[in-house]
Scaffold this active site. Structure first.
Site, mmCIF file in Angstrom:
data_model
loop_
_atom_site.group_PDB
_atom_site.id
_atom_site.type_symbol
_atom_site.label_atom_id
_atom_site.label_comp_id
_atom_site.label_asym_id
_atom_site.label_seq_id
_atom_site.Cartn_x
_atom_site.Cartn_y
_atom_site.Cartn_z
ATOM 1 C CB THR A 97 -0.867 -0.043 1.246
ATOM 2 O OG1 THR A 97 -1.723 -1.220 1.169
ATOM 3 C CG2 THR A 97 -1.620 1.253 1.285
ATOM 4 C CE LYS A 172 -5.385 -1.471 2.039
ATOM 5 N NZ LYS A 172 -4.030 -2.104 1.905
ATOM 6 C CE LYS A 240 2.365 2.249 4.769
ATOM 7 N NZ LYS A 240 1.939 1.432 3.595
#
Length: 290
Positions: A97, A172, A240
């Site tokens: 990701t 995502k 993150k």
């Protein structure tokens, strides 16, 4: 069967690479901590390489699952990077990701070498990786996707191409946005039930069968009630990811007020020493406030 390379053997990559080996593919692995790669080879066979470039030599498809944008750049580029060991007509598949920006950046570098680049971030957590039940959301050239889809299906519950380069990462981001709100809502519901003197398990037994039901409720409510937070994706990694989401929202002009708020709640969890707790630890913050 294909010659495959897998870069990054963390809690997700280790079992994913294992599924590929058990499916009969020839798999070479690389990990920044070499001992992890040697342990994988001892368990699954194949070969451990000293650098991404060495690992990618003679591979038909190179797959990666590392930590962040900088980690991905490090395994792809430079003299020891995977791109240096790949020839034309090979494909790089990234399961990390990361930002859509770095995906497009590396995709352009790969294209200069006639290497196709498919961004393919994953959802389903460690359990999904171990059980081969991941959701994989992809972006990139349709022909490249068609070539890699049979390989990805080895550990996928669902695998789809959503569009051109970066589309997988944007999808995502949408996934993480949805999860952030769900986990906060579930945390508040369980905390409220506790404070009202109800049995949280009995409450979930009833409400999970109605409109409130979700994967998070089904799979995390018991550990949340038991104050156990070592069962999934860590808070540090979620922050993150949410930073990526919020930056992408600014770029496209989307408003994410709930996501921004939950990101700050996760910051509070980090301040409590919970950076390595799983994302359901939001309930621990609520308990600390009451």
């Amino acid at each position: 069967m294909a010659n495959l390379t897998f870069l990054g053997l963390g809690v997700m990559g280790y079992p994913m690479a294992g599924h590929l080996a058990r499916a009969g593919h020839k798999v070479t692995v690389y990990n920044r901590t070499a001992a992890k790669a040697e342990a994988w080879v001892a368990e699954h066979g194949g070969r451990a390489a000293a650098t991404p470039r060495d690992a990618a030599d003679d591979a038909d498809i190179v797959l990666s699952c590392v930590g962040n944008d900088d980690d991905l750049r490090a395994v792809c580029t430079g003299d020891d990077g995977a791109f240096a060991g790949m020839s034309g007509d090979t494909i790089f598949v990234d399961h990390t990701t990361v930002s859509a920006e770095v995906t497009r950046e590396l995709g352009a570098i790969a294209a200069e070498r006639d290497i196709a680049f498919v961004d393919a971030p994953i959802s389903g957590g460690q359990a999904g990786a171990e059980n081969g039940q991941l959701s994989i959301m992809c972006g990139g050239d349709p022909a490249a996707y068609d070539r890699v889809e049979p390989v990805l299906s080895v550990y996928a519950k669902i695998c789809r191409r959503l569009g051109d380069s970066g589309a997988g990462q944007i999808t995502k981001a949408a996934n993480q946005i949805a999860i952030a709100g769900l986990v906060q809502g579930l945390s508040e519901a369980l905390h409220f039930a506790e404070k009202a003197g109800l049995d949280g398990r009995k409450v979930v037994e009833v409400i999970s069968q109605g409109a409130a039901g979700s994967w998070q409720m089904q799979n995390r409510h018991e550990t949340m009630l038991d104050d156990q937070f070592d069962h999934g994706f860590a808070v540090n990694w979620m922050r993150k990811d949410l930073a990526i989401c919020l930056a992408a929202a600014d770029e496209v002009g989307a408003s994410l007020p709930v996501t921004a708020l939950v990101d700050q709640f996760y910051k509070d969890v980090q301040a409590m020493g919970g950076g390595r707790w799983d994302t359901s630890a939001l309930i621990k913050r609520l308990r600390a406030l009451s």
